[in-house]
Scaffold this motif. Structure first.
Motif, PDB file in Angstrom:
ATOM      1  N   SER A  89      -3.688   4.368  -1.325  1.00  0.00           N
ATOM      2  CA  SER A  89      -3.008   3.086  -1.391  1.00  0.00           C
ATOM      3  C   SER A  89      -2.384   2.848  -2.765  1.00  0.00           C
ATOM      4  O   SER A  89      -3.012   3.099  -3.794  1.00  0.00           O
ATOM      5  CB  SER A  89      -4.001   1.966  -1.066  1.00  0.00           C
ATOM      6  OG  SER A  89      -3.388   0.702  -1.158  1.00  0.00           O
ATOM      7  N   LEU A  92      -7.875   7.047   2.176  1.00  0.00           N
ATOM      8  CA  LEU A  92      -8.252   6.343   3.398  1.00  0.00           C
ATOM      9  C   LEU A  92      -7.670   7.082   4.599  1.00  0.00           C
ATOM     10  O   LEU A  92      -6.463   7.308   4.666  1.00  0.00           O
ATOM     11  CB  LEU A  92      -7.726   4.902   3.377  1.00  0.00           C
ATOM     12  CG  LEU A  92      -8.295   3.998   2.282  1.00  0.00           C
ATOM     13  CD1 LEU A  92      -7.537   2.676   2.248  1.00  0.00           C
ATOM     14  CD2 LEU A  92      -9.781   3.772   2.505  1.00  0.00           C
ATOM     15  N   CYS A 112      -6.380   7.733   8.498  1.00  0.00           N
ATOM     16  CA  CYS A 112      -5.650   6.926   9.471  1.00  0.00           C
ATOM     17  C   CYS A 112      -5.735   7.567  10.861  1.00  0.00           C
ATOM     18  O   CYS A 112      -4.771   8.209  11.311  1.00  0.00           O
ATOM     19  CB  CYS A 112      -4.179   6.794   9.069  1.00  0.00           C
ATOM     20  SG  CYS A 112      -3.827   5.291   8.179  1.00  0.00           S
ATOM     21  N   LYS A 171      -4.326  11.118   5.721  1.00  0.00           N
ATOM     22  CA  LYS A 171      -5.061  10.299   4.769  1.00  0.00           C
ATOM     23  C   LYS A 171      -4.087   9.880   3.667  1.00  0.00           C
ATOM     24  O   LYS A 171      -3.206  10.661   3.277  1.00  0.00           O
ATOM     25  CB  LYS A 171      -6.236  11.086   4.171  1.00  0.00           C
ATOM     26  CG  LYS A 171      -7.262  11.523   5.199  1.00  0.00           C
ATOM     27  CD  LYS A 171      -8.283  12.495   4.619  1.00  0.00           C
ATOM     28  CE  LYS A 171      -9.215  11.826   3.646  1.00  0.00           C
ATOM     29  NZ  LYS A 171     -10.286  12.762   3.190  1.00  0.00           N
ATOM     30  N   ASP A 203       0.794  -1.224   0.000  1.00  0.00           N
ATOM     31  CA  ASP A 203       0.000   0.000   0.000  1.00  0.00           C
ATOM     32  C   ASP A 203       0.830   1.279   0.000  1.00  0.00           C
ATOM     33  O   ASP A 203       0.317   2.351  -0.324  1.00  0.00           O
ATOM     34  CB  ASP A 203      -0.924   0.026   1.218  1.00  0.00           C
ATOM     35  CG  ASP A 203      -1.963  -1.087   1.188  1.00  0.00           C
ATOM     36  OD1 ASP A 203      -2.272  -1.582   0.084  1.00  0.00           O
ATOM     37  OD2 ASP A 203      -2.465  -1.464   2.256  1.00  0.00           O
ATOM     38  N   HIS A 215      -0.278  11.627   0.263  1.00  0.00           N
ATOM     39  CA  HIS A 215      -0.962  11.764   1.544  1.00  0.00           C
ATOM     40  C   HIS A 215      -1.280  13.233   1.806  1.00  0.00           C
ATOM     41  O   HIS A 215      -0.737  14.138   1.163  1.00  0.00           O
ATOM     42  CB  HIS A 215      -0.118  11.197   2.686  1.00  0.00           C
ATOM     43  CG  HIS A 215       1.205  11.863   2.874  1.00  0.00           C
ATOM     44  ND1 HIS A 215       2.265  11.712   1.992  1.00  0.00           N
ATOM     45  CD2 HIS A 215       1.654  12.702   3.851  1.00  0.00           C
ATOM     46  CE1 HIS A 215       3.303  12.407   2.415  1.00  0.00           C
ATOM     47  NE2 HIS A 215       2.953  13.037   3.536  1.00  0.00           N
TER      48      HIS A 215
END
Length: 297
Positions: free
Chosen positions: A157, A191, A193, A154, A14, A209
């Protein structure tokens, strides 16, 4: 401290992985207090190490930063590098990259309550000198519980397998420290975190990110450490036009400080940490030092 085989597999698949507990919550409280004091003092301002994440041309001279940043924060709080947090992070970096990996840099970002803005989407390598090739990982530590409301990271991936995409300086001022990726990715695939205090994320330099804004009632401080193998001269240097004419005020302070003795101070700091071992490492930091004197960064 080591990552499990499943965590290593996720990192390489990822481009990032979350770790629940890099260091105890009690130590996080101590590190947070130290870094908060540095922000109150504007540590590194004279050296060109302190600035604002995103600056607007509309900001006046009395503007109070809402998301200030301190680069090489360990220079102003050496206890950070004596912590369990740091030593565990270094052990993990060496597990990922090999025993030759060492500390390269660290940074702290403060997002003030209800004011701290989002950190734009970016790849860390977009900030690097494109004349070198990098093998590194960044370990971002939560000094307090952090979620989407307070400013967690965030990730996208698999983006670590991408090239370095085009970036720009966000806002409408060249004094912004942040860079923003402007193409080549899908934000909807992001996604979040969230982490508890003492937890961390680990990511590669090309992993896309960002972090959310801080809409909570308390400050959010992120502490990030980058470890790696000494960068080597690139066979075919890339061109990062977004680095040209960037943060001129900060670079001018940095350049002036380096010319007035800062180069010796920086060299002593690196010698103290044991960072100038080997001709390749010495060569890299000599080149970087000369570029700073000439250009400010």
């Amino acid at each position: 401290m080591d990552l499990s085989s499943s965590q290593l597999q996720q990192l390489h698949h990822d481009g990032y992985v979350a770790v629940d507990a890099l260091a105890p919550r009690s130590e996080m409280a101590v590190l947070r207090e130290s870094i908060e004091r540095l922000f109150a003092e504007k540590a590194g301002l004279r050296e060109g190490a302190y600035g604002e994440l995103v600056v607007s041309e509309d900001d006046d001279h009395d503007h109070v930063p809402n998301s200030p940043q301190i680069r090489m924060v360990g220079d102003y709080a050496p206890q950070l590098h004596e912590s369990q947090c740091f030593h565990n992070a270094l052990a993990i970096a060496r597990q990922i990259l090999g025993s030759g990996a060492g500390f390269l840099s660290d940074i702290a970002i403060l997002k003030k309550p209800s004011l701290g803005i989002a950190t734009p989407w970016h790849q860390d390598e977009a900030f690097r000198d494109p004349h070198f090739t990098y093998r590194e990982v960044t370990i971002w530590v939560a000094l307090q519980d952090v979620d989407v409301q307070s400013g967690c990271l965030k990730f996208i991936s698999g983006s670590h397998r991408d090239p370095v995409h085009s970036h720009r300086v966000p806002g409408n001022s060249s004094e912004s420290l942040a860079l923003e990726c402007i193409e080549g990715f899908n934000k909807s695939a992001a996604l979040p975190c969230p982490l508890s205090a003492g937890g961390c994320t680990i990511h590669f330099p090309r992993t896309l990110h960002c972090s959310t804004s801080n809409q909570s009632s308390h400050s959010r401080i992120g502490y990030a450490m980058t470890f790696g193998i000494t960068p080597t001269v690139a066979d075919s240097p890339a061109n990062f036009p977004w680095l040209e004419h960037r943060i001129p005020g900060l670079q001018a302070r940095r350049r002036t400080w380096m010319r007035r003795g800062g180069l010796l101070i920086t060299s002593w700091r690196r010698l103290r940490r044991g960072h100038l071992k080997g001709w390749q490492t010495l060569r890299y930091w000599v080149i970087r030092g000369m570029r700073t004197i000439l250009r400010g960064g």
